[in-house]
Design a protein around this motif. Structure first.
Motif, PDB file in Angstrom:
ATOM      1  N   UNK A 187       8.074  -1.603  -9.125  1.00  0.00           N
ATOM      2  CA  UNK A 187       6.875  -0.810  -9.390  1.00  0.00           C
ATOM      3  C   UNK A 187       7.136   0.193 -10.507  1.00  0.00           C
ATOM      4  N   UNK A 188       8.272   0.877 -10.450  1.00  0.00           N
ATOM      5  CA  UNK A 188       8.593   1.854 -11.490  1.00  0.00           C
ATOM      6  C   UNK A 188       8.670   1.198 -12.864  1.00  0.00           C
ATOM      7  N   UNK A 189       9.352   0.051 -12.917  1.00  0.00           N
ATOM      8  CA  UNK A 189       9.548  -0.624 -14.207  1.00  0.00           C
ATOM      9  C   UNK A 189       8.234  -1.203 -14.717  1.00  0.00           C
ATOM     10  N   UNK A 190       7.481  -1.872 -13.835  1.00  0.00           N
ATOM     11  CA  UNK A 190       6.257  -2.542 -14.263  1.00  0.00           C
ATOM     12  C   UNK A 190       5.162  -1.556 -14.638  1.00  0.00           C
ATOM     13  N   UNK A 191       5.120  -0.407 -13.964  1.00  0.00           N
ATOM     14  CA  UNK A 191       4.069   0.570 -14.238  1.00  0.00           C
ATOM     15  C   UNK A 191       4.481   1.588 -15.291  1.00  0.00           C
ATOM     16  N   UNK A 192       5.784   1.684 -15.552  1.00  0.00           N
ATOM     17  CA  UNK A 192       6.280   2.663 -16.510  1.00  0.00           C
ATOM     18  C   UNK A 192       6.283   4.073 -15.988  1.00  0.00           C
ATOM     19  N   UNK A 193       6.151   4.215 -14.669  1.00  0.00           N
ATOM     20  CA  UNK A 193       6.114   5.554 -14.070  1.00  0.00           C
ATOM     21  C   UNK A 193       7.190   5.674 -13.007  1.00  0.00           C
ATOM     22  N   UNK A 194       7.984   6.703 -13.094  1.00  0.00           N
ATOM     23  CA  UNK A 194       9.031   6.941 -12.112  1.00  0.00           C
ATOM     24  C   UNK A 194       8.462   7.743 -10.950  1.00  0.00           C
ATOM     25  N   UNK A 195       8.813   7.330  -9.743  1.00  0.00           N
ATOM     26  CA  UNK A 195       8.353   8.051  -8.564  1.00  0.00           C
ATOM     27  C   UNK A 195       9.020   9.413  -8.472  1.00  0.00           C
ATOM     28  N   UNK A 246       0.832  -1.206   0.000  1.00  0.00           N
ATOM     29  CA  UNK A 246       0.000   0.000   0.000  1.00  0.00           C
ATOM     30  C   UNK A 246       0.869   1.260   0.000  1.00  0.00           C
ATOM     31  N   UNK A 247       1.966   1.239   0.770  1.00  0.00           N
ATOM     32  CA  UNK A 247       2.861   2.392   0.815  1.00  0.00           C
ATOM     33  C   UNK A 247       3.539   2.625  -0.529  1.00  0.00           C
ATOM     34  N   UNK A 248       3.777   1.552  -1.263  1.00  0.00           N
ATOM     35  CA  UNK A 248       4.374   1.700  -2.598  1.00  0.00           C
ATOM     36  C   UNK A 248       3.412   2.385  -3.551  1.00  0.00           C
ATOM     37  N   UNK A 249       2.112   2.235  -3.292  1.00  0.00           N
ATOM     38  CA  UNK A 249       1.106   3.070  -3.927  1.00  0.00           C
ATOM     39  C   UNK A 249       0.826   2.848  -5.383  1.00  0.00           C
ATOM     40  N   UNK A 250       0.932   1.613  -5.853  1.00  0.00           N
ATOM     41  CA  UNK A 250       0.654   1.361  -7.266  1.00  0.00           C
ATOM     42  C   UNK A 250      -0.615   0.518  -7.402  1.00  0.00           C
ATOM     43  N   UNK A 251      -1.224   0.587  -8.586  1.00  0.00           N
ATOM     44  CA  UNK A 251      -2.433  -0.179  -8.841  1.00  0.00           C
ATOM     45  C   UNK A 251      -2.156  -1.684  -8.738  1.00  0.00           C
ATOM     46  N   UNK A 252      -3.174  -2.471  -8.327  1.00  0.00           N
ATOM     47  CA  UNK A 252      -2.972  -3.916  -8.118  1.00  0.00           C
ATOM     48  C   UNK A 252      -2.557  -4.676  -9.370  1.00  0.00           C
ATOM     49  N   UNK A 253      -2.818  -4.115 -10.564  1.00  0.00           N
ATOM     50  CA  UNK A 253      -2.535  -4.864 -11.789  1.00  0.00           C
ATOM     51  C   UNK A 253      -1.064  -5.259 -11.925  1.00  0.00           C
ATOM     52  N   UNK A 254      -0.156  -4.430 -11.401  1.00  0.00           N
ATOM     53  CA  UNK A 254       1.265  -4.745 -11.580  1.00  0.00           C
ATOM     54  C   UNK A 254       1.630  -6.035 -10.861  1.00  0.00           C
ATOM     55  N   UNK A 255       0.843  -6.409  -9.846  1.00  0.00           N
ATOM     56  CA  UNK A 255       1.136  -7.629  -9.112  1.00  0.00           C
ATOM     57  C   UNK A 255       0.540  -8.861  -9.783  1.00  0.00           C
ATOM     58  N   UNK A 256      -0.066  -8.661 -10.936  1.00  0.00           N
ATOM     59  CA  UNK A 256      -0.578  -9.791 -11.711  1.00  0.00           C
ATOM     60  C   UNK A 256       0.176  -9.938 -13.029  1.00  0.00           C
ATOM     61  N   UNK A 305       8.617 -10.744 -14.997  1.00  0.00           N
ATOM     62  CA  UNK A 305       9.330  -9.775 -15.818  1.00  0.00           C
ATOM     63  C   UNK A 305      10.612 -10.423 -16.325  1.00  0.00           C
ATOM     64  N   UNK A 306      11.024 -10.103 -17.549  1.00  0.00           N
ATOM     65  CA  UNK A 306      12.280 -10.664 -18.067  1.00  0.00           C
ATOM     66  C   UNK A 306      13.476 -10.036 -17.365  1.00  0.00           C
ATOM     67  N   UNK A 307      14.668 -10.558 -17.578  1.00  0.00           N
ATOM     68  CA  UNK A 307      15.862  -9.932 -16.999  1.00  0.00           C
ATOM     69  C   UNK A 307      16.003  -8.486 -17.482  1.00  0.00           C
ATOM     70  N   UNK A 308      15.980  -7.545 -16.564  1.00  0.00           N
ATOM     71  CA  UNK A 308      16.086  -6.130 -16.876  1.00  0.00           C
ATOM     72  C   UNK A 308      17.213  -5.526 -16.045  1.00  0.00           C
ATOM     73  N   UNK A 309      18.032  -4.655 -16.645  1.00  0.00           N
ATOM     74  CA  UNK A 309      19.179  -4.117 -15.901  1.00  0.00           C
ATOM     75  C   UNK A 309      18.777  -3.383 -14.631  1.00  0.00           C
ATOM     76  N   UNK A 310      17.603  -2.731 -14.662  1.00  0.00           N
ATOM     77  CA  UNK A 310      17.169  -1.971 -13.494  1.00  0.00           C
ATOM     78  C   UNK A 310      16.907  -2.862 -12.288  1.00  0.00           C
ATOM     79  N   UNK A 311      16.628  -4.161 -12.552  1.00  0.00           N
ATOM     80  CA  UNK A 311      16.280  -5.069 -11.469  1.00  0.00           C
ATOM     81  C   UNK A 311      17.379  -6.087 -11.161  1.00  0.00           C
ATOM     82  N   UNK A 312      18.105  -6.536 -12.175  1.00  0.00           N
ATOM     83  CA  UNK A 312      19.118  -7.562 -11.916  1.00  0.00           C
ATOM     84  C   UNK A 312      20.234  -7.032 -11.018  1.00  0.00           C
TER      85      UNK A 312
END
Length: 280
Positions: free
Chosen positions: A144-152, A93-103, A107-114
């Motif tokens: 959240x940033x990568x999956x939603x495409x929105x930077x905090x 909830x504190x991360x504040x993103x819509x529930x869809x990203x958790x479905x 995600x494939x290997x991405x530099x931002x996450x690996x």
């Protein structure tokens, strides 16, 4: 499957999974008990959830939603290893993103996450002084940033927030010899662990865990000058719950072991000369 609990407290729990299943083994159905981000560090496996099918390889991220039934398959290779983060609903909830990203399923290997996944693994292996709960929250926020495409947006720190950060640092310093986690420190200033972590780092330039470890190291360096006190006593007195962790952390910080540092404090100038020569 071998499962080792690495961290079980506060807003993030971390489990190290090592699966020895192969193509000859029958898959079975499981259910996610919470919000899960599992970083695949080696191997490969299939992930079937809500009618979708995914193939995960090293660097992929498995995304789990509470209550979802899923099946892991190993049609291609034998075994895999994952570092799994389970997040509390309050952190999500504190991360504040819509529930869809958790479905998303995965995600494939991405530099931002690996890079954060490997940092988390280094922490779990004892090769870094970063707090595993802090890395877990950073990993989730980046997901959240990568999956939603929105930077905090970067938070702004007003006078009240700066006071909170300083008060928290003073509290950490005063209680650094005690067992402390991110959640207990956050409660002292009335913030959620996620917002506390962001605020503390923004105002003071270090994370709460980094400040806590460095406070313990400062006290240890002072106590090591006391030739009568054992190194084990110093480690436990300043708040390290494990002697080997203290020795490893101190050596990484000072470049010498606690014993060598004590000898230098006692007048062994050779150790200081060697450290100065090594730094040139």
């Amino acid at each position: 499957m071998a499962a080792t609990t690495v961290l079980r407290r506060g807003p993030v729990s971390v489990t190290d999974y090592r699966c020895g299943v192969g193509p000859a083994d029958a898959p079975f159905e499981e259910r996610h008990g919470g919000f899960v981000l599992a970083y695949v560090r080696t191997g490969s496996f299939g992930y079937r959830v809500r009618g979708g099918s995914f193939e995960l390889i090293a660097g992929s991220i498995l995304v789990g939603h509470p209550g979802d039934e899923f099946i892991c398959t190993h049609d291609h290779v034998y075994g895999d290893e994952c570092l799994s983060f389970e997040l509390t609903p309050s952190l999500v909830e504190a991360l504040g993103e819509r529930p869809e990203v958790w479905r998303a399923g995965c995600l494939p290997p991405l530099p931002e996450l690996v890079v954060l996944g490997e940092l988390a693994q280094a922490v779990a292996d004892g090769d870094s002084d970063v707090g595993l709960d802090e890395v877990g929250m950073a990993f989730a926020a980046r997901f959240i940033e990568v999956a939603s495409g929105r930077k905090r947006p970067s938070p702004d720190a007003g006078a009240r927030d700066r006071r909170r950060a300083v008060d928290a640092a003073l509290w950490l310093e005063a209680h650094s010899h005690e067992p402390i986690d991110l959640g207990s420190a956050a409660r002292e200033v009335g913030l959620s662990p996620f917002h506390f972590l962001r605020l503390f780092a923004l105002v003071l330039g270090v994370t709460p865990h980094q400040y806590l470890v460095r406070s313990r190291l400062r006290h240890a360096a002072r106590l090591l000058a006391d030739q009568e006190r054992s190194i084990t006593d110093v480690a436990y007195d300043v708040g390290f719950g494990d002697l080997s962790n203290f020795v490893r952390t101190f050596h990484r910080a000072a470049g010498v072991s606690p014993g060598a540092f004590r000898r230098a404090a006692g007048g062994d100038r050779r150790i200081l000369r060697e450290r100065l020569a090594a730094s040139q």
